[in-house]
Write a protein that holds these residues in place. Structure first.
Motif, PDB file in Angstrom:
ATOM      1  N   GLU A  23       0.809  -1.217   0.000  1.00 57.07           N
ATOM      2  CA  GLU A  23       0.000   0.000   0.000  1.00 57.07           C
ATOM      3  C   GLU A  23       0.844   1.269   0.000  1.00 57.07           C
ATOM      4  O   GLU A  23       0.363   2.333  -0.372  1.00 57.07           O
ATOM      5  N   LEU A  24       2.093   1.180   0.421  1.00 56.97           N
ATOM      6  CA  LEU A  24       2.965   2.351   0.389  1.00 56.97           C
ATOM      7  C   LEU A  24       3.144   2.879  -1.035  1.00 56.97           C
ATOM      8  O   LEU A  24       3.454   4.056  -1.230  1.00 56.97           O
ATOM      9  N   TYR A  25       2.950   1.993  -2.012  1.00 46.78           N
ATOM     10  CA  TYR A  25       3.173   2.359  -3.411  1.00 46.78           C
ATOM     11  C   TYR A  25       1.860   2.445  -4.192  1.00 46.78           C
ATOM     12  O   TYR A  25       1.844   2.319  -5.414  1.00 46.78           O
ATOM     13  N   SER A  26       0.771   2.668  -3.486  1.00 44.89           N
ATOM     14  CA  SER A  26      -0.545   2.682  -4.142  1.00 44.89           C
ATOM     15  C   SER A  26      -0.675   3.802  -5.166  1.00 44.89           C
ATOM     16  O   SER A  26      -1.471   3.714  -6.106  1.00 44.89           O
ATOM     17  N   GLY A  27       0.112   4.859  -5.010  1.00 53.04           N
ATOM     18  CA  GLY A  27       0.028   5.972  -5.955  1.00 53.04           C
ATOM     19  C   GLY A  27       0.851   5.771  -7.204  1.00 53.04           C
ATOM     20  O   GLY A  27       0.777   6.581  -8.143  1.00 53.04           O
ATOM     21  N   THR A  28       1.658   4.719  -7.235  1.00 46.67           N
ATOM     22  CA  THR A  28       2.512   4.450  -8.407  1.00 46.67           C
ATOM     23  C   THR A  28       2.325   2.998  -8.826  1.00 46.67           C
ATOM     24  O   THR A  28       3.075   2.125  -8.389  1.00 46.67           O
ATOM     25  N   PRO A  29       1.314   2.708  -9.649  1.00 45.70           N
ATOM     26  CA  PRO A  29       1.003   1.326 -10.024  1.00 45.70           C
ATOM     27  C   PRO A  29       2.180   0.566 -10.631  1.00 45.70           C
ATOM     28  O   PRO A  29       2.338  -0.628 -10.375  1.00 45.70           O
ATOM     29  N   SER A  30       3.001   1.237 -11.426  1.00 46.19           N
ATOM     30  CA  SER A  30       4.123   0.532 -12.058  1.00 46.19           C
ATOM     31  C   SER A  30       5.111   0.049 -11.005  1.00 46.19           C
ATOM     32  O   SER A  30       5.655  -1.066 -11.108  1.00 46.19           O
ATOM     33  N   GLN A  31       5.337   0.865  -9.951  1.00 51.94           N
ATOM     34  CA  GLN A  31       6.221   0.432  -8.873  1.00 51.94           C
ATOM     35  C   GLN A  31       5.587  -0.687  -8.061  1.00 51.94           C
ATOM     36  O   GLN A  31       6.292  -1.591  -7.582  1.00 51.94           O
ATOM     37  N   GLN A  32       4.256  -0.635  -7.911  1.00 53.64           N
ATOM     38  CA  GLN A  32       3.571  -1.717  -7.206  1.00 53.64           C
ATOM     39  C   GLN A  32       3.827  -3.057  -7.890  1.00 53.64           C
ATOM     40  O   GLN A  32       4.080  -4.065  -7.235  1.00 53.64           O
ATOM     41  N   VAL A  33       3.726  -3.067  -9.200  1.00 57.11           N
ATOM     42  CA  VAL A  33       3.961  -4.297  -9.951  1.00 57.11           C
ATOM     43  C   VAL A  33       5.383  -4.795  -9.720  1.00 57.11           C
ATOM     44  O   VAL A  33       5.623  -5.987  -9.480  1.00 57.11           O
ATOM     45  N   GLN A  34       6.353  -3.877  -9.772  1.00 56.84           N
ATOM     46  CA  GLN A  34       7.750  -4.270  -9.565  1.00 56.84           C
ATOM     47  C   GLN A  34       7.969  -4.819  -8.162  1.00 56.84           C
ATOM     48  O   GLN A  34       8.664  -5.830  -7.980  1.00 56.84           O
ATOM     49  N   ILE A  35       7.377  -4.132  -7.167  1.00 54.66           N
ATOM     50  CA  ILE A  35       7.523  -4.585  -5.773  1.00 54.66           C
ATOM     51  C   ILE A  35       6.930  -5.977  -5.596  1.00 54.66           C
ATOM     52  O   ILE A  35       7.525  -6.860  -4.965  1.00 54.66           O
ATOM     53  N   ARG A  36       5.727  -6.193  -6.167  1.00 55.97           N
ATOM     54  CA  ARG A  36       5.092  -7.503  -6.030  1.00 55.97           C
ATOM     55  C   ARG A  36       5.955  -8.587  -6.658  1.00 55.97           C
ATOM     56  O   ARG A  36       6.122  -9.670  -6.087  1.00 55.97           O
ATOM     57  N   ASN A  37       6.502  -8.319  -7.842  1.00 61.20           N
ATOM     58  CA  ASN A  37       7.331  -9.318  -8.519  1.00 61.20           C
ATOM     59  C   ASN A  37       8.584  -9.637  -7.707  1.00 61.20           C
ATOM     60  O   ASN A  37       8.994 -10.795  -7.606  1.00 61.20           O
ATOM     61  N   ILE A  38       9.192  -8.595  -7.139  1.00 58.37           N
ATOM     62  CA  ILE A  38      10.398  -8.809  -6.333  1.00 58.37           C
ATOM     63  C   ILE A  38      10.069  -9.627  -5.084  1.00 58.37           C
ATOM     64  O   ILE A  38      10.777 -10.575  -4.734  1.00 58.37           O
ATOM     65  N   LEU A  39       8.978  -9.254  -4.417  1.00 60.91           N
ATOM     66  CA  LEU A  39       8.584  -9.991  -3.221  1.00 60.91           C
ATOM     67  C   LEU A  39       8.291 -11.454  -3.534  1.00 60.91           C
ATOM     68  O   LEU A  39       8.664 -12.355  -2.771  1.00 60.91           O
ATOM     69  N   SER A  40       7.632 -11.676  -4.653  1.00 57.03           N
ATOM     70  CA  SER A  40       7.296 -13.051  -5.026  1.00 57.03           C
ATOM     71  C   SER A  40       8.561 -13.869  -5.269  1.00 57.03           C
ATOM     72  O   SER A  40       8.663 -15.030  -4.831  1.00 57.03           O
ATOM     73  N   LEU A  41       9.547 -13.271  -5.938  1.00 53.48           N
ATOM     74  CA  LEU A  41      10.816 -13.977  -6.187  1.00 53.48           C
ATOM     75  C   LEU A  41      11.544 -14.272  -4.871  1.00 53.48           C
ATOM     76  O   LEU A  41      12.093 -15.370  -4.682  1.00 53.48           O
TER      77      LEU A  41
END
Length: 327
Positions: A26-44
């Motif tokens: 939620e810290l990155y809710s204002g930047t959807p592209s960063q949200q996607v990157q964060i999710r991918n990194i966390l998943s890895l």
């Protein structure tokens, strides 16, 4: 992210919970592209924790997100390119204007254009580039209109096609950007088209499509894979009736026909009993593609294919489409 981790005592990947990951998300809710990157990194990272035997679940996998849709760029016209070229002469940086003109013809990445060399990448009307990003080898003939410009840029002591007159060698990225901004300020009024040199490649692709060039041929010019070409076509909504008509005429010609075989066919005179998109259960291609993208976040390819098969009931959409509509 660092502050978030400190506030929670630097949680271990062996014990971190889905709720904690959602807080970070939620810290990155204002930047959807960063949200996607964060999710991918966390998943890895979670997969690495599972492989290391620290835990047996992946709480990041269940985090849902809406992938941001790339915004279509402002595209260049040849009139735009000519205006920038003319302005580049006034600034003393004609090679920048020439780079724009050549880019509109050859649709190569800006990094590869910047470093073009005589003898290495250009010789006797042929352009040959080993693309830096993908390693793809692209070779094509270019017209006299373009070769004449390239030949006029030769500078004694430099092999580079686009030589910075101030340094006698290729422009750096920073130098190119600096000179381009000065040229743009001369051409584009405040609030006008947001033209960037990075958009030259897509502008050339769109023009090639408008000229009747097929995706296979364009991909061999650009070095793109076909999946990427499809994304570009969707981004600029390049699917249209004119393209379908060109395809039919080309196929007809290859099989011995001529354009005369289509005389008298006028879409304006067609009479439809029922519009195709009014059929019960009809789902257009765009919604099906979006449904597939959503389902792939949670299912493997075979499961998605099974769900996206046509419904036995013609009045209902495929099961996968119905599920995707609930997300």
């Amino acid at each position: 992210m660092t502050q978030w981790s400190e506030d929670r005592g630097h949680p271990s990947f062996a014990t971190i919970t889905r709720a904690e990951l959602l807080e970070l998300w939620e810290l990155y809710s204002g930047t959807p592209s960063q949200q996607v990157q964060i999710r991918n990194i966390l998943s890895l990272l979670m997969k690495s924790a599972i492989n290391a035997g620290w835990r047996d679940d992946n709480p990041a996998k269940s985090i849902q997100w809406k992938e941001p849709t790339p915004r279509p760029r402002d595209l260049w016209s040849m009139d735009d390119a000519q205006a920038f070229f003319d302005a580049s002469i006034k600034t003393g940086h004609r090679p920048i204007g020439a780079m724009i003109m050549v880019g509109m013809w050859v649709a190569q990445r800006l990094g590869d254009l910047r470093l073009l060399k005589y003898g290495h990448n250009y010789s006797n009307g042929l352009l040959r580039i080993r693309q830096n990003k993908t390693g793809a080898l692209v070779q094509m003939p270019i017209s006299h209109r373009v070769t004449g410009l390239i030949e006029s840029l030769r500078v004694d002591g430099s092999d580079y096609v686009f030589t910075n007159p101030k340094t006698g060698t290729a422009y750096t990225d920073a130098q190119r950007n600096h000179e381009f901004e000065k040229i743009r300020s001369m051409v584009v009024a405040p609030g006008g088209k947001r033209l960037t040199m990075q958009a030259l490649r897509h502008s050339s692709i769109v023009d090639q499509f408008a000229a009747g060039t097929g995706a296979f041929d364009i991909a061999n010019v650009t070095g793109h894979d076909f999946q990427t070409m499809h994304k570009i076509f969707e981004r600029y909504n390049l699917r249209n009736d004119d393209a379908a008509a060109r395809a039919q005429k080309k196929l007809n010609a290859m099989r011995g026909g001529s354009d005369a075989d289509f005389d008298g066919i006028d879409a304006g005179n067609a009479e439809w009993v029922e519009a195709a998109d009014n059929r019960p259960g009809f789902v257009d291609g765009s919604e099906r593609r979006q449904a597939r993208q959503k389902l792939r976040r949670y299912l493997d390819a075979d499961e998605v294919d099974a769900l996206m098969s046509e419904s036995d009931d013609a009045t209902k959409p495929a099961t996968g489409v119905s599920l995707a509509r609930q997300f």
